[in-house]
Enzyme design. Structure first.
Site, short mmCIF file in Angstrom:
data_model
loop_
_atom_site.label_atom_id
_atom_site.label_comp_id
_atom_site.label_asym_id
_atom_site.label_seq_id
_atom_site.Cartn_x
_atom_site.Cartn_y
_atom_site.Cartn_z
N VAL A 120 0.84 -1.19 0.00
CA VAL A 120 0.00 0.00 0.00
C VAL A 120 0.88 1.25 0.00
O VAL A 120 1.82 1.36 0.79
CB VAL A 120 -0.92 0.00 1.24
N CYS A 121 0.56 2.17 -0.89
CA CYS A 121 1.29 3.44 -0.98
C CYS A 121 0.31 4.55 -0.61
O CYS A 121 -0.53 4.95 -1.42
CB CYS A 121 1.83 3.63 -2.40
#
Length: 168
Positions: free
Chosen positions: A88-89
């Protein structure tokens, strides 16, 4: 340092069990190791991810909460802010301080006042409203911008897959 982190994680886990946010279940993978958590996130209502049940893992550093955890979906995902391997960014998971790229303010990044609950709620919000200007998956960001119908079809397939339903 790890003792303080463990105490904080135990407190956060207790809080999450007593007052769980809607559509989110999270906790340690096992009671032997509070630094590895599993989470289930229900796709937000009214979005192309609605009704999906998306498993993820969170890995906490020994100096938590001074440093943020890492989060990764463990199912197939297609989203502008999720790398192809599921990482996840999102700003809240970026190390504290100034962004070397100048894109995020330090207020958007990790700080010790954040919590597991805030991370998970931010990820639910991210699923509903991707940031296609700062993408981890360029193809997903381009499709989100230019061909929303195709993006929604892919998301629907992923939702069905998380529910073990046949493809339509």
């Amino acid at each position: 340092m790890a003792g303080r982190a463990l105490k904080r994680l135990m407190t956060e886990y207790k809080q999450l069990t007593l007052n769980p946010p809607e559509g989110i279940i999270a906790g340690p993978t096992n009671e032997e190791n509070f630094f590895e958590w599993e989470a289930l996130i229900v796709g937000p209502e009214g979005t192309c991810f609605e009704c999906g049940v998306f498993p993820a893992k969170l890995i906490f550093p020994p100096d938590y909460p001074l440093s943020p955890p890492k989060m990764q979906f463990t199912c197939e995902m297609f989203h502008p802010n999720i790398y192809s391997d599921g990482r996840v960014c999102i700003s809240i998971l970026h190390a504290p301080g100034d962004d070397p790229m100048g894109y995020e303010t330090s207020a958007e990044r990790w700080s010790p006042v954040q919590s597991v609950e805030k991370i998970l709620l931010s990820v639910v919000s991210m699923l509903a409203e991707p940031n296609d200007e700062s993408s981890a998956n360029v193809d997903a960001a381009k499709m989100w911008r230019d061909d929303r119908d195709q993006f929604n079809k892919i998301a629907e397939k992923l939702v069905r897959k998380t529910l073990n339903l046949p493809h339509v």
